[in-house]
Write a protein that holds these residues in place. Structure first.
Motif, PDB file in Angstrom:
ATOM      1  N   PRO A 372       0.824  -1.218   0.000  1.00 40.32           N
ATOM      2  CA  PRO A 372       0.000   0.000   0.000  1.00 40.32           C
ATOM      3  C   PRO A 372       0.859   1.270   0.000  1.00 40.32           C
ATOM      4  CG  PRO A 372       0.120  -0.900   2.212  1.00 40.32           C
ATOM      5  CD  PRO A 372       0.870  -1.855   1.325  1.00 40.32           C
ATOM      6  N   ASP A 373       2.177   1.106   0.134  1.00 39.28           N
ATOM      7  CA  ASP A 373       3.105   2.244   0.171  1.00 39.28           C
ATOM      8  C   ASP A 373       4.321   1.884  -0.678  1.00 39.28           C
ATOM      9  OD1 ASP A 373       4.635   4.453   0.711  1.00 39.28           O
ATOM     10  OD2 ASP A 373       4.558   4.268   2.895  1.00 39.28           O
ATOM     11  N   GLU A 374       4.112   1.878  -1.999  1.00 33.28           N
ATOM     12  CA  GLU A 374       5.128   1.385  -2.923  1.00 33.28           C
ATOM     13  C   GLU A 374       6.399   2.232  -2.887  1.00 33.28           C
ATOM     14  OE1 GLU A 374       6.538  -1.387  -5.625  1.00 33.28           O
ATOM     15  OE2 GLU A 374       4.591  -1.403  -4.612  1.00 33.28           O
ATOM     16  N   LYS A 375       6.290   3.516  -2.572  1.00 31.10           N
ATOM     17  CA  LYS A 375       7.477   4.369  -2.549  1.00 31.10           C
ATOM     18  C   LYS A 375       8.432   3.988  -1.423  1.00 31.10           C
ATOM     19  CE  LYS A 375       5.412   8.463  -4.705  1.00 31.10           C
ATOM     20  NZ  LYS A 375       5.091   9.914  -4.552  1.00 31.10           N
ATOM     21  N   ARG A 376       7.861   3.624  -0.282  1.00 33.38           N
ATOM     22  CA  ARG A 376       8.705   3.269   0.868  1.00 33.38           C
ATOM     23  C   ARG A 376       8.995   1.777   0.935  1.00 33.38           C
ATOM     24  NH1 ARG A 376       6.087   5.371   6.196  1.00 33.38           N
ATOM     25  NH2 ARG A 376       8.108   4.681   7.021  1.00 33.38           N
ATOM     26  N   TYR A 377       7.985   0.957   0.589  1.00 33.65           N
ATOM     27  CA  TYR A 377       8.138  -0.493   0.734  1.00 33.65           C
ATOM     28  C   TYR A 377       7.677  -1.152  -0.565  1.00 33.65           C
ATOM     29  CZ  TYR A 377       8.262   0.959   5.612  1.00 33.65           C
ATOM     30  OH  TYR A 377       8.572   1.587   6.794  1.00 33.65           O
ATOM     31  N   GLU A 378       8.608  -1.364  -1.438  1.00 40.60           N
ATOM     32  CA  GLU A 378       8.313  -1.893  -2.757  1.00 40.60           C
ATOM     33  C   GLU A 378       7.879  -3.352  -2.669  1.00 40.60           C
ATOM     34  OE1 GLU A 378      10.549  -2.281  -7.120  1.00 40.60           O
ATOM     35  OE2 GLU A 378      11.614  -1.540  -5.367  1.00 40.60           O
ATOM     36  N   GLY A 379       6.969  -3.738  -3.536  1.00 38.75           N
ATOM     37  CA  GLY A 379       6.627  -5.149  -3.647  1.00 38.75           C
ATOM     38  C   GLY A 379       5.273  -5.513  -3.067  1.00 38.75           C
ATOM     39  N   TYR A 380       5.279  -6.237  -1.954  1.00 39.66           N
ATOM     40  CA  TYR A 380       4.058  -6.858  -1.462  1.00 39.66           C
ATOM     41  C   TYR A 380       3.631  -6.331  -0.089  1.00 39.66           C
ATOM     42  CZ  TYR A 380       4.591  -9.942  -5.400  1.00 39.66           C
ATOM     43  OH  TYR A 380       4.700 -10.425  -6.675  1.00 39.66           O
ATOM     44  N   ASP A 381       2.357  -6.550   0.186  1.00 41.84           N
ATOM     45  CA  ASP A 381       1.739  -6.119   1.442  1.00 41.84           C
ATOM     46  C   ASP A 381       2.204  -7.030   2.580  1.00 41.84           C
ATOM     47  OD1 ASP A 381       0.151  -4.683   3.154  1.00 41.84           O
ATOM     48  OD2 ASP A 381      -1.699  -4.952   2.012  1.00 41.84           O
ATOM     49  N   TRP A 382       1.816  -6.668   3.786  1.00 35.01           N
ATOM     50  CA  TRP A 382       2.256  -7.408   4.969  1.00 35.01           C
ATOM     51  C   TRP A 382       1.084  -7.654   5.908  1.00 35.01           C
ATOM     52  CZ3 TRP A 382       4.004  -2.666   3.266  1.00 35.01           C
ATOM     53  CH2 TRP A 382       3.448  -1.540   3.916  1.00 35.01           C
ATOM     54  N   ALA A 439       8.972 -11.319  -0.597  1.00 37.20           N
ATOM     55  CA  ALA A 439       8.392 -11.005   0.707  1.00 37.20           C
ATOM     56  C   ALA A 439       8.098  -9.511   0.794  1.00 37.20           C
ATOM     57  CB  ALA A 439       9.346 -11.421   1.818  1.00 37.20           C
ATOM     58  N   PRO A 440       7.304  -9.083   1.774  1.00 41.46           N
ATOM     59  CA  PRO A 440       7.062  -7.650   1.970  1.00 41.46           C
ATOM     60  C   PRO A 440       8.352  -6.894   2.278  1.00 41.46           C
ATOM     61  CG  PRO A 440       5.520  -8.976   3.257  1.00 41.46           C
ATOM     62  CD  PRO A 440       6.557  -9.913   2.739  1.00 41.46           C
ATOM     63  N   GLY A 441       8.404  -5.651   1.840  1.00 36.76           N
ATOM     64  CA  GLY A 441       9.546  -4.800   2.185  1.00 36.76           C
ATOM     65  C   GLY A 441       9.499  -4.326   3.621  1.00 36.76           C
ATOM     66  N   PHE A 442       8.294  -4.336   4.200  1.00 34.99           N
ATOM     67  CA  PHE A 442       8.124  -3.942   5.599  1.00 34.99           C
ATOM     68  C   PHE A 442       7.932  -5.193   6.445  1.00 34.99           C
ATOM     69  CE2 PHE A 442       5.269  -2.991   9.180  1.00 34.99           C
ATOM     70  CZ  PHE A 442       6.028  -2.030   9.842  1.00 34.99           C
TER      71      PHE A 442
END
Length: 549
Positions: A372-382, A439-442
């Motif tokens: 939901p925040d591609e700029k900060r955490y690219e890729g997938y949701d958590w 995996a999620p970036g966050f």
């Protein structure tokens, strides 16, 4: 005066074009909303009898056409028979229906339906055969007077539309009209639209109660990333390359694989761990879902499902898919609490043999889709904090009842998208890592919550060409605390073929008498009888390191 007439004509032309765009946009934008597709099902209306069926075709180019008959008389099934691929034509099945108590002596109700070019009466031996009535698209109806057809075993009470030459209908009481699809204009993009009918009332289904066997064993087959389509589908990256003359239909090959291992392993339960549906190739998700449920229902296998990132990219939202799952035989799936994020946060208790106590708890969580925040955490949701809190609260609330079980109670969890910790290169693992983990970036630290609550194994899907189980160890004691496993991709509708990678699925066997969990994988081709990478991963209730083979 001439200029004014011309200007007025231009304005009317522009207005007509705008009206056309609005009607076209609205007709295409809103008629296929996910909820409308599921809500159309007449099975939600008990006590109704179908009195007539027809097909109405209209032009997409006509701004005044909405493809609807008189709504006071006809109910439209909200599925374009061309699945919105026709260049010009659209077509919809319409039905007339009445409550049984409102039928009059003049009403005629449908007791049979056929599809074909020829009158079915020509093939009937009885000279006293009732007359068949013709309708558009090759539909033939046998209708009977109300006083002779109120027998609920004969009267048609619901009609649905499914798609594909491989369409099936696993719902009790439903019958897919075979072998012919509706006779539509194939030049407009026919999608093998098929009628399915139900006779009699809605079948009330009670969820099964999974239970440890008499021998103390309970086997789970995890099937991930089926990527089923509407229709046969086209194989992506099939292995071995060039087999069968290079021809490969994705869904038949996928389902044949699953069926074979089902029959050979005979599991007590099946977990569908996400991406059952390939959104890009499943404009009717219902038809795709029914194919996997059919083979489970035929074998009487209880099953539970979670969603992946592709499941709701087709025609049905997560919520409507879960509602559909709930209506299907042998389903243990649940939507879970609506106060937390996601659809499909729930748990299943596996009872001890001959006892009401739980011997094994299986947790299922929705890992959502894209960041939901591609700029900060690219890729997938958590997995979100509310989900983690729900899981911890639930696990803690169950501990008291689990303490009454006479043996070691075990806990497992299933997700779709892997946790960030799956990417650790310092941990011990068994199996193959042929692609970078997605995996999620966050990191929301759900893995820590799993360890805190005593979960011994978590298993995911998503990365089709990874099939390993990785051991997470306590940093201070170096003792094993959690096994993190992949199922491996099973479907030919999704990517594969990394370095000769073969489609596979994972099996877990729980031995309640020993507090033991073993796991292995089965291959789609090659050494298909072998248990690949068979390991005991939990023994006497404790996570244990890999054994040398």
């Amino acid at each position: 005066m001439t200029r004014r007439i011309v200007r007025t004509g231009i304005q009317l032309g522009v207005l007509t074009f705008i009206v056309f765009l609005l009607v076209f946009f609205l007709d295409n934008r809103y008629r296929v909303l996910p909820q409308s597709i599921h809500n159309h099902l007449p099975s939600h209306h008990e006590g109704l009898i179908i009195t007539d069926i027809t097909v109405n075709t209209c032009s997409s180019l006509n701004p005044l056409s909405t493809c609807k008959l008189d709504q006071d008389k006809w109910h439209r099934i909200e599925k374009d028979l061309y699945l919105n691929t026709g260049w010009v034509s659209k077509a919809y099945v319409h039905i007339k229906r009445k409550r049984e108590e409102d039928l009059t002596d003049e009403d005629r109700v449908i007791i049979d339906v056929r599809i074909g070019k020829m009158d079915p009466a020509m093939n009937e031996k009885s000279q006293a055969a009732e007359k068949w009535e013709s309708r558009p698209a090759g539909i033939w109806l046998k209708r009977s007077a109300k006083r002779h057809a109120t027998d609920s075993k004969k009267a048609v009470t619901a009609v649905d539309v499914l798609f594909g030459s491989d369409a099936v209908d696993p719902r009790p009481g439903w019958e897919l009209i075979q072998p012919t699809a509706l006779l539509l204009d194939t030049g407009s993009g026919s999608k093998d639209a098929r009628l399915s009918i139900r006779r009699g009332p809605v079948h009330k289904l009670e969820p099964p109660v999974p239970r440890i066997g008499k021998d103390g064993k309970f086997k789970i087959m995890q099937v991930s990333d089926l990527h089923l389509s509407t229709g046969l589908g086209v194989c992506r990256d099939p292995e071995p390359k060039g087999a069968n003359g290079g021809r490969c239909d994705a869904d038949p090959r996928t389902l044949e694989f699953v069926e074979r291992v089902l029959d050979e392993e005979n599991p007590d339960m099946v977990v569908l761990s996400g991406d059952q549906v390939n959104g890009e190739t499943a404009p009717d998700a219902q038809s795709a879902i029914f194919k996997i449920v059919q083979i489970l229902a035929e074998r009487g296998k209880p099953w539970a499902a979670i969603f992946g990132n592709h499941d709701d990219e087709g025609s049905l939202s997560r919520l409507n898919q879960m509602s559909l799952y709930n209506s299907l035989p042998f389903s243990l799936s649940e939507a879970g609490p609506n106060t937390i994020e996601g659809v499909g946060n729930y748990f299943v208790e596996v009872r001890a043999h001959g006892s009401k106590h739980s011997a094994l708890t299986l947790y299922f969580l929705d890992t959502h889709s894209y960041s939901p925040d591609e700029k900060r955490y690219e890729g997938y949701d958590w997995i979100k904090l509310k989900q983690i809190n729900w899981f911890k609260t639930t696990a803690q609330s169950l501990k008291e009842s689990h303490s009454h079980y006479s043996h070691i109670h075990l806990d497992m969890a299933f997700i779709h998208i892997p946790l960030p910790e799956y990417g650790s290169t310092t941990n011990k693992f068994v199996g193959s890592m042929k692609e970078q983990i997605s995996a999620p970036g966050f990191n929301s630290h759900f893995k820590d919550a799993l360890v805190e609550e005593g979960i011994k194994v978590v298993s995911c899907g998503h990365d089709h060409a990874n099939d390993y189980c990785m051991l997470s160890e306590n940093e201070s004691t170096k003792e094993g605390e959690l096994w993190m496993c992949y199922a491996g991709g099973s479907g030919f509708g999704g990517y594969g073929g990394y370095d000769g990678y073969i489609r596979r699925l994972r099996v877990f066997e729980i031995d309640a008498n020993q507090g033991r969990i073993s796991t292995w994988k089965r291959l789609e081709y090659g050494d298909i009888a072998k248990r690949l990478d068979e390991q005991v991963i939990v023994d006497s209730g404790r996570v244990i390191p890999p054994q040398s083979n």
